[in-house]
Design an enzyme around this catalytic site. Structure first.
Site, PDB file in Angstrom:
ATOM      1  N   GLU A  68       0.808  -1.050  -0.017  1.00 31.12           N
ATOM      2  CA  GLU A  68       0.093   0.019  -0.015  1.00 31.12           C
ATOM      3  C   GLU A  68       0.948   1.115  -0.036  1.00 31.12           C
ATOM      4  OE1 GLU A  68      -0.743  -2.697   1.867  1.00 31.12           O
ATOM      5  OE2 GLU A  68      -2.360  -3.404   1.240  1.00 31.12           O
ATOM      6  N   HIS A 137     -11.466  -3.535   8.973  1.00 34.65           N
ATOM      7  CA  HIS A 137     -12.146  -3.505   7.695  1.00 34.65           C
ATOM      8  C   HIS A 137     -13.366  -2.678   7.566  1.00 34.65           C
ATOM      9  CE1 HIS A 137      -8.998  -7.122   7.236  1.00 34.65           C
ATOM     10  NE2 HIS A 137      -9.367  -6.923   5.931  1.00 34.65           N
TER      11      HIS A 137
END
Lengths: 336, 338
Positions: A68, A137
């Site tokens: 990321e 999440h």
């Protein structure tokens, strides 16, 4: 929106509308590339990119390694040197791994370099709770990025705006962060065909009313609209504002509404403390609209805890329609 | 070497570059040295505030690594980036003006030493974050490949950055996508106070290239010719579409990490030993031995560099300060009320 370009409208899901925006961008601008984890043949974790890789190939719909920080940085560097990357975080939570490139680089490069470089990068963040994916999440981190000068941060709540804000982001010379709510991906709504933009920094009045103003973001706009219908049956006329843009924030639309209704309820999914609603409240409190207030400002936000797994607990930690109803009734009847 | 005039066996730089090019390289090395000394002096006299990271002793690495680059090619730089900026062809007056915080500086006084940049010459900027430039360099290389510009990016970073996740992510992606980027690690032995021996598991940082399936080479970073040979080769490889390389220029910073450094982590002897390996006289000797310059020429180049720096400092000192009312300018391309 420009009425002339609004040729026809079809029912599309929020995810389809985003895909259509990316399709238009890829087909009309060679500089546009999509980057992200599993956005190619997999179609993206939420099937937002879908089959775009088949149409445009792996050079333009690029699967990145699970990197990321590096991936976001590559998008920043590419944006500085002529490309228009759209970088998808698989979950907005994973932006925490890339904060260096977002906050120190993308947001600041233009300023640090005295305006000699722009960073026209678009980043997409699937955000929010409601999927049973628990604490890592399910977050709503828009206030984190909204705190950083140099970034623009938007939260579309409808398919039409999801497409229009993405196309606006691509025309913007500065980094634009788009927080998409995962629960909205399957929601359908009218979406104009062709190219159009939803201006960044403009709120939308979703329902006009005179008794109180409800400012919501993202999925909370829909909850506020549902609450407003019930309130109407009870004789309470709520105005619902879809903030759409966290930075820059549409001050005028919010203040004008509060001057009219005299009551303000902010509803947002991110953690209540230091969240988007805190800024909306402060904006009103610091303005002349404060004089029009007939009651204290009320905020409904996420609970002061991580998003839990158990479905009932998960629902309990973010505002729901009954919470909005309860707060709105108290506000409108002078119980607060 | 049989004889100093045996051109076939002469060092790479002599064989490869025209005399004027070599002269210019030496000039740039002197400019970097004088620039750093001028910056240090200005800091001591209170003309520059904040902090700065000087690259005295590392001039061969900066100049040697940019030899094959044109203005279309990009570099990303580090917090120790003054030398890279000069090597890429920056205007010294605009650099000093930036250090002085002036409106005429490269960043209009907003960036300072740690964000010095010159996009017009392909320098995408120094960086205050260790490893921050690595993914950005890969992004610039991605642009070059997609847009077909033929440009190569040289990514400067220090030994400290090789332990950042960004280093590993960037090298991996550059290799997977076969991008035209050359990673140039300036291993000056210490990340602030922590030696590479104490911080890095491999003996040579270039050894890490193996993990990313790219060529890796450890070079005497104080030898201009050796640096130029290695980086030129890597740049040619990148330009030919064969992908990235990792070059490790082993060098040494004479000064402390920054202005707060008390040099408690290394010995005076070590510093003196490295000062004896000064890359500038070494380069000058190479050019004199090969009859490219005379001793007098070298002295003249040094004197000229000194004069250039003096003028640059005067330009900076005479330049206007930015105005406070414009402090939020350039946060966004179109100014907005945030």
């Amino acid at each position: 929106m420009n009425a002339e370009t609004k040729i026809e409208s079809r029912e599309l899901s929020y995810a389809e509308a985003i895909r259509e925006a990316m399709d238009i961008a890829l087909s009309t601008d060679e500089r546009v590339v999509l980057m992200g984890e599993d956005i190619g043949v997999y179609g993206g974790a939420f099937q937002v990119t879908g089959d775009l890789v088949e149409k445009y190939g792996e050079d333009r719909v690029m699967d990145t390694p699970i990197s990321e920080l590096g991936g976001a940085g590559v998008a920043v560097g590419a944006a500085m040197t002529g490309l228009r990357p759209i970088f998808e975080f698989q979950f907005s939570d994973f932006a925490t791994l890339a904060m260096e490139q977002i906050v120190n680089q993308a947001a600041k490069v233009r300023y640090m370099l005295g305006g000699s470089v722009s960073v026209p990068v678009v980043m997409r963040f699937p955000a929010g709770s409601g999927t049973g994916a628990a604490a890592q999440h399910s977050q709503s981190l828009e206030a984190w990025l909204g705190h950083v000068p140099g970034l623009k941060v938007v939260q579309p709540s409808t398919p039409e705006d999801a497409k229009g804000l993405l196309l606006a982001a691509l025309e913007d010379p500065d980094p634009v962060m788009i927080f998409e709510h995962k629960i909205l991906y399957k929601m359908k709504g009218p979406v104009p065909a062709g190219h159009y933009i939803t201006p960044i920094g403009k709120a939308a009045i979703r329902r006009e009313g005179k008794d109180l103003t409800i400012v919501g973001t993202s999925i909370m706009v829909h909850k506020a609209m549902a609450a407003a219908e019930t309130l109407a049956e009870e004789g309470i006329d709520a105005e619902v504002i879809d903030l759409r843009s966290v930075r820059p924030m549409d001050r005028e639309t919010v203040l004008a509404s509060v001057r009219k209704t005299g009551r303000l309820l902010c509803v947002y999914e991110g953690v209540k403390t230091l969240g988007v609603g805190a800024e909306v409240s402060a904006m009103v409190a610091e303005s002349d609209a404060f004089d029009f207030l007939d009651a204290p400002i009320v905020r409904l936000g996420g609970a002061e805890c991580p998003i839990p797994y158990n479905p009932e607990l998960e629902k309990a930690v973010v505002p729901q329609v009954p919470d909005i109803l309860d707060a709105a009734r108290k506000l409108a009847t002078g119980a607060i | 070497m049989d004889s100093i005039d045996d051109v076939a066996n002469a060092p790479y730089a002599i064989r490869h570059y025209a005399p004027e090019t070599l002269k210019d390289a030496l000039r740039k090395m002197f400019l970097i040295r004088k620039f750093e000394e001028g910056a240090e002096d200005s800091y001591t006299r209170g003309l520059i505030h904040g902090t700065m990271h000087l690259s005295i002793g590392q001039e061969a690495s900066a100049v040697g690594s940019c030899m094959a680059l044109t203005d279309e090619d990009k570099i990303t730089s580090t917090h120790r980036g003054h030398g890279h900026c000069v090597a890429k062809g920056a205007d010294l007056g605009k650099m000093f003006a930036e250090f002085f915080g002036k409106e005429t500086g490269y960043c209009k006084g907003r960036g300072g030493s740690m964000h010095i940049a010159d996009p017009g010459k392909g320098n995408l900027g120094a960086n205050g974050i260790v490893g921050g430039g690595l993914p950005i360099a890969v992004g610039a290389a991605l642009s070059a490949k997609r847009l077909g510009t033929g440009a190569v990016t040289v990514c400067f970073f220090g030994d400290g950055a090789n332990n950042e996740g960004a280093f590993h992510e960037a090298l991996n992606m550059a290799a997977v996508w076969k991008l035209p980027v050359v990673f140039v690690c300036e291993n000056n032995k210490y990340g602030m106070s922590t030696s590479t021996e104490r911080s890095t598991a491999v003996a040579n940082i270039a050894d890490r290239a193996v993990a990313y399936a790219m060529p890796g080479k450890t070079v005497d970073g104080n030898d201009f010719s050796a640096v130029a040979e290695s980086v030129d080769t890597a740049v040619a490889r990148a330009r030919a579409g064969e992908g990235p390389s990792l070059i490790e220029n082993v060098t040494y910073r004479w000064r402390g990490h920054s202005k707060s450094d008390r040099n408690r982590y290394r010995t005076k002897e070590e510093i003196t030993d490295w000062m004896a390996r000064d890359p500038i006289p070494r380069m000058a000797r190479l050019l004199i031995d090969h009859h490219i310059l005379s001793e007098a020429d070298v002295d003249a180049i040094e004197a000229e560099a000194e004069a250039t720096i003096k003028d640059a400092i005067a330009f900076a000192a005479d330049s206007p300060d930015p105005t406070v009312d414009a402090v939020t300018r350039d946060v966004y391309t179109d100014e907005i009320a945030a």
